[in-house]
Design a protein around this motif. Sequence first.
Motif, short mmCIF file in Angstrom:
data_model
loop_
_atom_site.label_atom_id
_atom_site.label_comp_id
_atom_site.label_asym_id
_atom_site.label_seq_id
_atom_site.Cartn_x
_atom_site.Cartn_y
_atom_site.Cartn_z
N LYS A 590 36.84 -18.32 98.50
CA LYS A 590 35.42 -18.56 98.78
C LYS A 590 35.23 -19.28 100.12
O LYS A 590 34.35 -20.14 100.27
CB LYS A 590 34.76 -19.36 97.65
N ASN A 591 36.08 -18.92 101.08
CA ASN A 591 36.02 -19.50 102.42
C ASN A 591 36.49 -18.45 103.41
O ASN A 591 37.55 -17.84 103.21
CB ASN A 591 36.89 -20.76 102.49
N ILE A 592 35.73 -18.22 104.48
CA ILE A 592 36.04 -17.14 105.41
C ILE A 592 37.36 -17.38 106.12
O ILE A 592 38.21 -16.48 106.20
CB ILE A 592 34.89 -16.96 106.42
N PHE A 593 37.55 -18.57 106.65
CA PHE A 593 38.77 -18.84 107.42
C PHE A 593 40.02 -18.68 106.55
O PHE A 593 40.99 -18.01 106.94
CB PHE A 593 38.71 -20.25 108.02
N GLN A 594 40.02 -19.29 105.38
CA GLN A 594 41.19 -19.19 104.50
C GLN A 594 41.41 -17.76 104.03
O GLN A 594 42.55 -17.31 103.90
CB GLN A 594 41.01 -20.13 103.31
N SER A 595 40.33 -17.04 103.78
CA SER A 595 40.45 -15.65 103.32
C SER A 595 41.05 -14.76 104.40
O SER A 595 41.94 -13.95 104.14
CB SER A 595 39.08 -15.11 102.89
N VAL A 596 40.56 -14.90 105.64
CA VAL A 596 41.09 -14.09 106.74
C VAL A 596 42.55 -14.42 106.99
O VAL A 596 43.39 -13.52 107.17
CB VAL A 596 40.25 -14.33 108.02
N LEU A 597 42.89 -15.70 106.98
CA LEU A 597 44.29 -16.10 107.20
C LEU A 597 45.19 -15.54 106.11
O LEU A 597 46.29 -15.02 106.40
CB LEU A 597 44.37 -17.63 107.24
N THR A 598 44.74 -15.61 104.87
CA THR A 598 45.54 -15.08 103.76
C THR A 598 45.70 -13.57 103.86
O THR A 598 46.80 -13.03 103.65
CB THR A 598 44.88 -15.45 102.42
N LEU A 599 44.64 -12.87 104.19
CA LEU A 599 44.69 -11.41 104.26
C LEU A 599 45.57 -10.94 105.41
O LEU A 599 46.32 -9.96 105.26
CB LEU A 599 43.28 -10.85 104.41
N VAL A 600 45.50 -11.60 106.55
CA VAL A 600 46.37 -11.22 107.67
C VAL A 600 47.83 -11.40 107.29
O VAL A 600 48.69 -10.54 107.58
CB VAL A 600 46.02 -12.05 108.92
N THR A 601 48.13 -12.50 106.62
CA THR A 601 49.51 -12.74 106.18
C THR A 601 49.96 -11.68 105.18
O THR A 601 51.08 -11.14 105.27
CB THR A 601 49.62 -14.13 105.55
N ILE A 602 49.12 -11.37 104.22
CA ILE A 602 49.46 -10.35 103.21
C ILE A 602 49.70 -9.00 103.86
O ILE A 602 50.68 -8.30 103.56
CB ILE A 602 48.35 -10.26 102.15
N HIS A 603 48.82 -8.62 104.78
CA HIS A 603 48.97 -7.32 105.44
C HIS A 603 50.25 -7.27 106.27
O HIS A 603 50.94 -6.24 106.28
CB HIS A 603 47.76 -7.04 106.32
N ALA A 604 50.57 -8.36 106.96
CA ALA A 604 51.79 -8.37 107.75
C ALA A 604 53.03 -8.20 106.87
O ALA A 604 53.94 -7.42 107.19
CB ALA A 604 51.88 -9.69 108.54
N VAL A 605 53.06 -8.89 105.74
CA VAL A 605 54.20 -8.78 104.82
C VAL A 605 54.28 -7.39 104.22
O VAL A 605 55.37 -6.79 104.12
CB VAL A 605 54.10 -9.86 103.73
N LEU A 606 53.14 -6.84 103.80
CA LEU A 606 53.14 -5.50 103.18
C LEU A 606 53.53 -4.42 104.19
O LEU A 606 54.18 -3.43 103.83
CB LEU A 606 51.76 -5.20 102.58
N MET A 607 53.13 -4.60 105.45
CA MET A 607 53.53 -3.63 106.48
C MET A 607 55.04 -3.66 106.69
O MET A 607 55.68 -2.60 106.88
CB MET A 607 52.80 -3.94 107.79
N LEU A 608 55.64 -4.84 106.63
CA LEU A 608 57.10 -4.93 106.78
C LEU A 608 57.83 -4.28 105.62
O LEU A 608 58.92 -3.73 105.79
CB LEU A 608 57.51 -6.41 106.88
N ALA A 609 57.20 -4.32 104.42
CA ALA A 609 57.84 -3.76 103.23
C ALA A 609 57.45 -2.32 102.96
O ALA A 609 57.83 -1.76 101.93
CB ALA A 609 57.49 -4.63 102.01
N ALA A 610 56.67 -1.71 103.86
CA ALA A 610 56.15 -0.37 103.61
C ALA A 610 57.17 0.73 103.82
O ALA A 610 56.88 1.91 103.54
CB ALA A 610 54.93 -0.12 104.50
N GLY A 611 58.36 0.42 104.34
CA GLY A 611 59.40 1.43 104.48
C GLY A 611 59.45 2.11 105.82
O GLY A 611 60.18 3.11 105.98
N TYR A 612 58.73 1.62 106.82
CA TYR A 612 58.77 2.25 108.14
C TYR A 612 59.82 1.58 109.02
O TYR A 612 60.64 2.27 109.66
CB TYR A 612 57.40 2.16 108.81
N PHE A 613 59.81 0.27 109.10
CA PHE A 613 60.77 -0.43 109.95
C PHE A 613 62.19 -0.29 109.40
O PHE A 613 63.16 -0.32 110.16
CB PHE A 613 60.38 -1.90 110.07
N ARG A 614 62.27 -0.17 108.09
CA ARG A 614 63.56 0.12 107.45
C ARG A 614 63.26 0.93 106.20
O ARG A 614 62.37 0.59 105.43
CB ARG A 614 64.29 -1.17 107.07
#
Length: 722
Positions: A590-614
């Motif tokens: 329920k806070n924009i800054f914390q939500s954006v920070l959390t979502l950017v982190t989640i997306h970065a981790v999921l992109m690393l685990a998506a099977g493209y880089f390895r």
Amino acid sequence: MDEIQSQSDHYRSSSSSASSPASRVPAFNFFYLRKPGSLGQPISFEDSPEWEDTDADVRVEEGGGDSINAATTSVSPSLSKLNSGSLPSPHLPEGAAVARKIAGASVAWKDLTVTIGGKRKYSDNVVKGSNGYALPGTMTVIMGPAKSGKSTLLRAIAGRLPPAAKMYGEIFVNGAKMHMPYGSYGFVDLETTLIGSLTVREYLYYSAVLQLPGFFSQKKSVVEEAIHAMSLGDFANKLIGGHCFMKGLPSGERRRVAIARELVMRPHILFIDEPLYHLDSVSALLMMVTLKKLTSTGCTLIFTLNQSSTEVFGLFDRICLLSNGNTLFFGETLACLQHFSNAGFPCPIMQSPSDHFLRAINTDFDRIIAMCKNWQDDNGDFSAVNMDTAVAICTLEATYKSSADAAAVETMIMRLTEKEGPLLKSKGNASNATRIAVLTWRSLLIMSREFKYYWLRLILYMLLTLCIGTIFSGLGHSLSSVVTRVAAIFVFVSFTSLLSIAGVPVLMKEIKIYASEESNQHSGALAFLFGQLLSSIPFLFLISISSSLVFYFLIGLRDEFSLLMYFVLNFFMCLLVNEGLMLAVVSLWKNIFQSVLTLVTIHAVLMLAAGYFRIRSELPRPVWMHPLSYIAFHTYSIQGLLENEYLGVNFAIGQVRSISGFQALHSAYDISPRSNAKWENVLVLFLMAVGYRILVFVLLHFYARKNVSLHRLFRGKHNSTA
């Protein structure tokens, strides 16, 4: 006590030459407003012969003395016009209904104590043993400095305390220990989230449809009554505004819109937290005059206030004065002036009563005087109250406890609780199907009007897709283009999903609107989720089809209509999953800054685990392969798009040999050779979209149930003490 008495005597002697209590009080009789010739008994629930909204009548007995400190002085003619309701009413549009009389309800609270852990420096008691009451057709104001317990007392009476609070004491509604059912009362919070892209009439109409049962056409008259009651006729067809570069209504009108939202239920009791919040003097007076006229319909009005002007102070019927949770006075406004005079603090001639009250009981003034102790005004003194504030508070509290005012309050509470009046009944609410339909249509209307939050995002998606498409254009269909095409699809899915974070402010506003409506039981978690889902589908589909068309043909993917439609469907499901993920994170923080920070982190981790880089099968099994690669929606979207493009395709190697698309992708990305594997990936995306929304439902429903359970717990404690 000797010190208190000596300082009090010193103050009396030093101020007697300037203003004595005897000469002070009559000078302020014009603050005490009554109907001319009607200084009679306050309205109680016994005065209402009928308790249906359709034929309830509010009566004031002529003659006789007021039960608590009746005033016997004359009223200023100009102000008595204002108080008696003889001011000209705003013009009504044709067909608009005049506000009907409402059967009010008496409210009394006895020995009310509220405890919140860690709220106070020396004590957890935010409200301490408060006694008081409110009668139909009257305005009762809870006044005091900041952090005095005003809002906590208001919320305790209304049953709206936070989960961390504990309440002790008794609350009576029409003489009975009971909670107020849905529709019998309204609560206007300090900050109410309005919808800026709707007009005042549209906003109130949608609120009425969400709250009231029955047909849509029956709500129009209710809305017109609320608009007339809050004097919003001139603004009814104007946008509320306030964001998206739209010029909004003035703060006074916005506050009245928030109050009008609660009036569509025709509540018996209306609670308002700081109705004059952020209002200038003119808007504040207009607000209070409007609320004063509202009480003429019979509604019981209880609100908090920090301070007020002289004109506004004259409109109050009763005042509850708090300081650090202690009740320093409860009674009628004129009696409060007399109380301060009796305690040795008469109000100066040129000072507003509320300013004088707060000056005497606000400990912040001690710091100001300490800073400016060498300053002197024209009269030689920096302050009219020349004793320590703590001493003044103790003097006022001790004087009140031993006064006839406190005894009169106890007597009135006994009168109001000695027998039970008519019980308040729920007026029913709209069905979930109606609420879902209304929320869906309202959200679609908002989307069509808010360029900044919706259409600008669509343009950004198009520009991003155009950039990706031009970078990876002209790849051809040879075996050597496979690896680059995989990179193009990975970048397309990952970057467009990352761009979706731009929609966090929209979701945050939707959550705030839901929280505001759910707190007053205008909406529910299920209706909100279905309405949000149904309204977001057209927008997400528009993004998916426009972006897919640009990317598909710039990259030069296989030219088959069925494959193109699968690409659109796959990307649409990807956006739907991402929307659910964002909604879950926003609901959690329920806070924009914390939500954006959390979502950017989640997306970065999921992109690393998506099977493209390895390749997925080669990822480290703990954490990265299990569970991250399985919860990354990028994985299933990219797999489906690659299977859609390469399964069933053969690449020639020389003149006699060829390899399948699955073999060509073997070293670039991990996909399944099964022909229906791409549909399995779409199914997984669909289940993930459903799963995220179930998670959001749990978060919202648990929070709502927690507040409801706490509310019932407090009411149960009241009943157990009977």
